[in-house]
Scaffold this motif. Structure first.
Motif, mmCIF file in Angstrom:
data_model
loop_
_atom_site.group_PDB
_atom_site.id
_atom_site.type_symbol
_atom_site.label_atom_id
_atom_site.label_comp_id
_atom_site.label_asym_id
_atom_site.label_seq_id
_atom_site.Cartn_x
_atom_site.Cartn_y
_atom_site.Cartn_z
ATOM 1 N N TYR A 179 0.844 -1.202 0.000
ATOM 2 C CA TYR A 179 0.000 0.000 0.000
ATOM 3 C C TYR A 179 0.878 1.251 0.000
ATOM 4 O O TYR A 179 0.649 2.185 -0.766
ATOM 5 N N GLY B 75 -5.107 -2.030 2.949
ATOM 6 C CA GLY B 75 -5.041 -1.699 1.536
ATOM 7 C C GLY B 75 -4.908 -2.890 0.609
ATOM 8 O O GLY B 75 -4.791 -2.714 -0.597
ATOM 9 N N ALA C 157 -4.259 -2.699 -3.334
ATOM 10 C CA ALA C 157 -3.004 -1.993 -3.591
ATOM 11 C C ALA C 157 -1.827 -2.924 -3.829
ATOM 12 O O ALA C 157 -0.677 -2.503 -3.741
#
Length: 185
Positions: free
Chosen positions: A81, A172, A176
């Motif tokens: 992330y 995330g 991500a």
């Protein structure tokens, strides 16, 4: 899938609500991702995000240099992330895409600018070895100034904390996920 989520506004304690409101009203204009975990201790969340605001936006290091240092940190910790967000921010700040790719691949980037080279060398060495040889310290100080070196070291420490928080709680992910980090892990 993240191991923790940000509590819904109706489920937040007054202290959590205050910390989130303070973050959202700051320079970022939102609650930063690591606060998803930190909010379990609202005072930690408040203080950590304020420190991050200072180190990211209010130092003598221009954005391109800050983002370079953050990417070196994100790569060291393989923080997907952090990498994804700061790759985007680094490119917006003018980082050369080839430098970003080299860092992702754990290769030495071609850096002609003395300030960029000093940030990269200090960041990679300090994060990689937990030490800073005198010659590198002296060179970094000559190029960045004493204040710049102190700010750089603080930035590296803060973004290491961020990376570890994001990694521990898988914040995330999987959205991500940065494939370029996996190939070189």
């Amino acid at each position: 899938m993240a191991r923790l989520t940000l509590p819904e506004p109706a489920d937040r304690t007054p202290e959590q609500a205050e910390a989130c409101a303070e973050a959202a009203s700051g320079i970022r204009g939102r609650v930063p991702a690591p606060m998803i975990a930190w909010i379990r201790n609202p005072e930690l969340a408040r203080r950590a995000q304020k420190l991050g605001e200072l180190l990211r936006y209010q130092t003598t290091l221009e954005p391109k240099l800050s983002e370079l240092a953050i990417l070196v940190t994100a790569r060291h910790w393989t923080s997907h992330y952090e990498w994804t967000v700061h790759k985007r921010e680094g490119l917006k700040a003018g980082m050369d895409p080839e430098v970003v790719a080299a860092i992702a691949a754990r290769r030495e980037p071609a850096l002609a600018d003395a300030r960029e080279r000093a940030v990269y060398d200090v960041a990679r060495t300090l994060i990689g070895t937990a030490r800073l040889p005198k010659a590198l310290h002296d060179h970094g100080t000559a190029v960045l100034g004493e204040r710049g070196m102190v700010e750089l070291v603080a930035l590296l420490g803060y973004y290491s904390m961020v990376a570890l928080t994001l990694n521990a709680f898988e914040i995330g992910l999987p959205e991500a996920h940065a494939a370029e980090l996996e190939a070189q892990a």
